[in-house]
Design a protein around this motif. Structure first.
Motif, PDB file in Angstrom:
ATOM      1  N   ALA A 340       0.815  -1.653   0.245  1.00 41.98           N
ATOM      2  CA  ALA A 340       0.119  -0.198  -0.438  1.00 41.98           C
ATOM      3  C   ALA A 340       0.580   1.276   0.435  1.00 41.98           C
ATOM      4  N   CYS A 341       1.776   1.023   0.841  1.00 44.73           N
ATOM      5  CA  CYS A 341       2.420   2.174   0.194  1.00 44.73           C
ATOM      6  C   CYS A 341       3.700   2.874  -0.820  1.00 44.73           C
ATOM      7  N   ARG A 342       3.665   2.027  -0.746  1.00 43.45           N
ATOM      8  CA  ARG A 342       4.456   1.683  -2.528  1.00 43.45           C
ATOM      9  C   ARG A 342       3.935   2.569  -3.239  1.00 43.45           C
ATOM     10  N   ASN A 343       2.767   2.309  -4.030  1.00 43.17           N
ATOM     11  CA  ASN A 343       2.025   2.093  -4.629  1.00 43.17           C
ATOM     12  C   ASN A 343       1.465   3.505  -4.020  1.00 43.17           C
ATOM     13  N   ALA A 344       0.991   4.229  -2.776  1.00 42.12           N
ATOM     14  CA  ALA A 344       0.897   5.874  -2.446  1.00 42.12           C
ATOM     15  C   ALA A 344       2.111   6.443  -2.852  1.00 42.12           C
ATOM     16  N   GLY A 345       2.964   5.694  -2.739  1.00 45.19           N
ATOM     17  CA  GLY A 345       4.799   6.963  -3.499  1.00 45.19           C
ATOM     18  C   GLY A 345       5.261   7.314  -1.853  1.00 45.19           C
ATOM     19  N   ILE A 346       5.307   6.121  -0.789  1.00 47.50           N
ATOM     20  CA  ILE A 346       5.594   6.802   0.600  1.00 47.50           C
ATOM     21  C   ILE A 346       6.442   5.820   1.256  1.00 47.50           C
ATOM     22  N   LEU A 347       7.171   6.213   2.054  1.00 43.85           N
ATOM     23  CA  LEU A 347       8.097   4.904   2.777  1.00 43.85           C
ATOM     24  C   LEU A 347       7.170   3.996   3.556  1.00 43.85           C
ATOM     25  N   PHE A 348       7.713   3.211   3.946  1.00 49.57           N
ATOM     26  CA  PHE A 348       7.018   1.832   4.874  1.00 49.57           C
ATOM     27  C   PHE A 348       7.942   1.341   5.969  1.00 49.57           C
ATOM     28  N   ILE A 349       8.038   1.993   7.265  1.00 48.21           N
ATOM     29  CA  ILE A 349       9.057   1.087   8.450  1.00 48.21           C
ATOM     30  C   ILE A 349       8.184   0.086   9.378  1.00 48.21           C
ATOM     31  N   MET A 350       8.657  -0.346   9.565  1.00 40.34           N
ATOM     32  CA  MET A 350       7.795  -1.805  10.353  1.00 40.34           C
ATOM     33  C   MET A 350       8.366  -1.224  11.891  1.00 40.34           C
ATOM     34  N   ASN A 351       7.814  -1.570  12.385  1.00 41.72           N
ATOM     35  CA  ASN A 351       7.888  -0.922  13.889  1.00 41.72           C
ATOM     36  C   ASN A 351       8.387  -2.726  14.752  1.00 41.72           C
ATOM     37  N   ASP A 352       9.616  -2.884  15.295  1.00 44.23           N
ATOM     38  CA  ASP A 352      10.073  -3.814  16.040  1.00 44.23           C
ATOM     39  C   ASP A 352      10.826  -4.877  15.481  1.00 44.23           C
ATOM     40  N   ARG A 353      10.563  -4.551  14.579  1.00 49.54           N
ATOM     41  CA  ARG A 353      11.009  -6.469  13.772  1.00 49.54           C
ATOM     42  C   ARG A 353      11.449  -5.931  12.334  1.00 49.54           C
ATOM     43  N   PRO A 354      13.317  -5.829  12.779  1.00 47.72           N
ATOM     44  CA  PRO A 354      13.942  -5.820  11.400  1.00 47.72           C
ATOM     45  C   PRO A 354      13.970  -7.227  10.454  1.00 47.72           C
ATOM     46  N   ASP A 355      13.857  -9.081  11.098  1.00 44.81           N
ATOM     47  CA  ASP A 355      13.545  -9.709   9.995  1.00 44.81           C
ATOM     48  C   ASP A 355      12.144  -9.675   9.409  1.00 44.81           C
ATOM     49  N   ILE A 356      11.210  -9.061  10.237  1.00 49.16           N
ATOM     50  CA  ILE A 356      10.093  -9.173   9.328  1.00 49.16           C
ATOM     51  C   ILE A 356      10.380  -7.735   7.982  1.00 49.16           C
ATOM     52  N   ALA A 357      11.039  -6.813   8.048  1.00 48.30           N
ATOM     53  CA  ALA A 357      11.272  -5.394   7.747  1.00 48.30           C
ATOM     54  C   ALA A 357      11.854  -6.139   6.626  1.00 48.30           C
ATOM     55  N   ARG A 358      12.728  -6.570   7.057  1.00 48.66           N
ATOM     56  CA  ARG A 358      13.733  -7.085   5.551  1.00 48.66           C
ATOM     57  C   ARG A 358      13.010  -8.297   4.804  1.00 48.66           C
ATOM     58  N   LEU A 359      11.894  -9.175   5.287  1.00 50.13           N
ATOM     59  CA  LEU A 359      11.610 -10.042   4.244  1.00 50.13           C
ATOM     60  C   LEU A 359       9.946  -9.235   3.740  1.00 50.13           C
ATOM     61  N   VAL A 360       9.523  -7.727   3.689  1.00 48.21           N
ATOM     62  CA  VAL A 360       8.871  -7.295   2.783  1.00 48.21           C
ATOM     63  C   VAL A 360       9.594  -6.152   2.250  1.00 48.21           C
ATOM     64  N   ASP A 361      10.624  -6.254   2.969  1.00 52.29           N
ATOM     65  CA  ASP A 361      11.357  -5.171   2.133  1.00 52.29           C
ATOM     66  C   ASP A 361      10.614  -4.337   2.295  1.00 52.29           C
ATOM     67  N   ALA A 362      11.283  -3.330   3.358  1.00 53.57           N
ATOM     68  CA  ALA A 362      10.123  -2.334   3.773  1.00 53.57           C
ATOM     69  C   ALA A 362      11.506  -1.255   3.707  1.00 53.57           C
ATOM     70  N   ASP A 363      11.465  -0.269   3.825  1.00 55.68           N
ATOM     71  CA  ASP A 363      12.596   0.726   3.546  1.00 55.68           C
ATOM     72  C   ASP A 363      13.315   1.337   4.970  1.00 55.68           C
ATOM     73  N   GLY A 364      12.590   0.522   6.079  1.00 61.21           N
ATOM     74  CA  GLY A 364      13.337   0.571   7.136  1.00 61.21           C
ATOM     75  C   GLY A 364      12.277  -0.448   8.533  1.00 61.21           C
ATOM     76  N   VAL A 365      13.180   0.387   9.645  1.00 61.50           N
ATOM     77  CA  VAL A 365      11.983  -0.686  11.271  1.00 61.50           C
ATOM     78  C   VAL A 365      12.590   0.085  12.294  1.00 61.50           C
ATOM     79  N   HIS A 366      11.690   0.276  12.690  1.00 64.86           N
ATOM     80  CA  HIS A 366      11.429   1.525  14.128  1.00 64.86           C
ATOM     81  C   HIS A 366      11.920   0.533  15.120  1.00 64.86           C
ATOM     82  N   LEU A 367      13.041   0.923  16.183  1.00 61.72           N
ATOM     83  CA  LEU A 367      13.485   0.406  17.938  1.00 61.72           C
ATOM     84  C   LEU A 367      12.956   1.562  18.905  1.00 61.72           C
ATOM     85  N   GLY A 368      12.898   0.298  20.081  1.00 62.73           N
ATOM     86  CA  GLY A 368      12.732   1.190  21.036  1.00 62.73           C
ATOM     87  C   GLY A 368      14.086   0.955  21.738  1.00 62.73           C
ATOM     88  N   GLN A 369      13.534   1.982  23.061  1.00 57.87           N
ATOM     89  CA  GLN A 369      15.057   1.082  24.069  1.00 57.87           C
ATOM     90  C   GLN A 369      15.592  -0.855  24.414  1.00 57.87           C
TER      91      GLN A 369
END
Ligand SMILES: Cc1ncc(COP(=O)(O)OP(=O)(O)O)c(N)n1
Ligand SMILES: Cc1nc(C(=O)O)sc1CCOP(=O)(O)O
Ligand SMILES: [Mg+2]
Length: 487
Positions: A340-369
């Protein structure tokens, strides 16, 4: 010249006469004089003891009633400290310690600015002072070898210093980043302090730059800089080489000095990660101001529709923030949001999960402390993905910068039902954060159309929001209004 005093102290004492005549020999005035030169020994010691010179100077220039000191008492205390430190000559860092110890109220103010007095004392009056005789070269039998070693160290110190100055300029004028500028300056001061542990003037006396063939050698590569950040990359490389050489040759004179240079080299490596890699990713986020966090169950409509509407209204990043989904469903939802983000031309960030971010080719991940570290996420995601970090105070912010975060969340700005147990960091933290660094920062927590102006008023230019979009009947209009407020 009185041999009991270093030249810097002689110069300062000459100024004391005028100040005494004006009855303005105050602890603050002496301190200001001691740090006039940011490369001076006292300035170096203060930085090592946790003080930012920028902050100290801001504080010193604010109007205040000074703490009067007596010249006699000051010199008496300084002379005693000098004896304790095993030095024959009174140096400016010992005088600094005397000022701090004679003016506890001043010390208290400095502590509020981050100063650690015990660290100054340990540096100036070490328990086992490193006496010059303990540095007498042990492995160098020939005086000519000593001179050669000293020349190598001198050249290395000059190279390191040149690169550090260039990197200082880069952080100050290109990145305009106060914290990174200070961090580079601190390395420079620490290098001076480390090399000062070598026998007095060993480096200077052996300087024979004219005979140093290396100064006349240059490759064409030295003159090619295609992009401004190449300057940073090339100078970090030169700096690492200079440190490597300093480390190897100083082993011949002092293992302690060599170990300190090695530690500096590692710090430089960390800064390189933050500054060189950070530069690219900062550029990618330069114009992005509106970041939306979405949780499927909190959206009044479907996720896909909310993403499309928010993007149409001006949202530029969407984060999928799901806390209660089984992994398989989470993966599936992440894939749909990424599309949906790709179609809308915006960035997609996955919260908490770098593994899933990589699997779905997200633009990045967000990490808490409490999530995975930036370094671990980098291993999963590679060098080109964005890694955001949540920060709730200045210490966390500074750490995130050094860890190589591509951006940070700063908050909560206000209390929020989306994350009810997070203590509010408040607007003052937001103000401090934007003054501290130019790393892209998204203020978060309780931001809506009623509160966004207060956030902008403290200098914030980017926000991350959740409920105000997720629960809106018309997310597009809300996004447009938020963008308008940020413009
Ligand atoms: C942009 C942004 N900033 C902060 C957060 C909060 O992250 P974290 O502290 O890990 O809390 P959770 O969101 O995971 O509950 C964020 N997600 N995004
Ligand atoms: C997820 C989150 N993190 C925060 C932080 O301060 O780290 S505040 C927050 C909640 C943001 O949601 P809303 O816009 O609905 O207040
Ligand atoms: Mg998290």
């Amino acid at each position: 010249m009185d041999s009991r005093f270093s030249p810097a102290i002689e110069r300062l004492l000459a100024r004391f006469d005028a100040w005494e005549a004006e009855q303005s020999l105050t602890a603050e005035r002496i301190l200001a004089a001691l740090v006039e030169d940011e490369e001076s020994l006292p300035a170096t010691r203060l930085v090592q003891a946790g003080l930012s010179l920028l902050r100290l100077r801001d504080w010193l220039t604010a109007p205040k009633v000074g703490i009067s000191l007596s010249r006699g008492e000051l010199l008496h205390t300084a002379t005693q400290l000098c004896r304790e430190s095993g030095q024959d000559q009174l140096t400016s860092d010992v005088l600094l310690l005397a000022v701090v110890e004679l003016a506890p109220a001043l010390c208290g103010q400095l502590v509020r600015l981050g100063f650690r007095p015990e660290q100054l004392r340990t540096a100036v009056v070490p328990e086992n002072p490193l006496r010059p005789e303990s540095l007498t070269p042990l492995q160098l039998s020939e005086p000519t070898e000593l001179i050669a070693t000293a020349r190598v160290l001198d050249v290395g110190a000059n190279r390191a210093n040149e690169s550090l100055r260039i990197l200082d300029d880069y952080c100050r004028f290109v990145l305009e980043d106060r914290y990174l500028t200070e961090s580079i300056k601190t390395v420079r001061h620490d290098l001076v302090a480390t090399l000062n542990k070598l026998p007095d003037s060993l480096l200077l006396e052996s300087r024979e730059t004219i005979r140093d063939v290396g100064t006349r050698i240059s490759t064409t590569g030295e003159f090619q800089r295609t992009e401004i950040r190449e300057v940073a990359r090339v100078n970090f490389k030169r700096l690492q080489e200079a440190f490597r050489s300093l480390e190897e040759f100083s082993k011949l004179l002092s293992v302690d000095v060599a170990a300190e240079i090695e530690a500096l080299r590692y710090r430089v490596y960390t800064l390189e990660q933050a500054i060189v890699r950070g530069s690219d990713l900062r550029t990618r986020l330069r114009d992005l101001q509106l970041y939306v966090l979405l949780t499927g169950e909190q959206c009044v409509a479907s996720l896909d529709w909310t993403i499309a509407e928010a993007a149409a209204g001006g949202a530029q990043i969407v984060q999928l923030r799901e806390k209660n989904l089984p992994d398989r469903e989470l993966f599936d939802r992440a894939r749909r949001c990424a599309d949906a983000c790709r179609n809308a031309g915006i960035l997609f960030i996955m919260n908490d999960r770098p593994d899933i971010a990589r699997l779905v080719d997200a633009d990045g991940v967000h990490l808490g402390q409490d999530d995975l570290t930036v370094q671990a996420a980098r291993q999963i995601l590679g060098p080109d993905k964005l890694i955001g970090v949540s920060t709730h105070n200045l210490t966390q912010l500074r750490q995130a910068i050094l860890d190589g975060a591509s951006y940070v969340g700063i908050g909560p700005a206000f209390a929020t039902a989306t994350k009810p147990h997070e203590p509010v960091a408040g607007l003052e933290f937001l103000r401090q954060a934007v003054t501290e660094s130019t790393l892209p920062m998204f203020a978060i927590g309780g931001i809506n159309l009623g509160t966004i102006q207060a956030v902008c008023d403290v200098g914030v230019t980017r926000v991350a929001v959740s409920s105000v979009i997720a629960q809106a009947e018309e997310p597009k209009l809300v996004a447009m209004a938020l963008r308008e407020a940020l413009a």
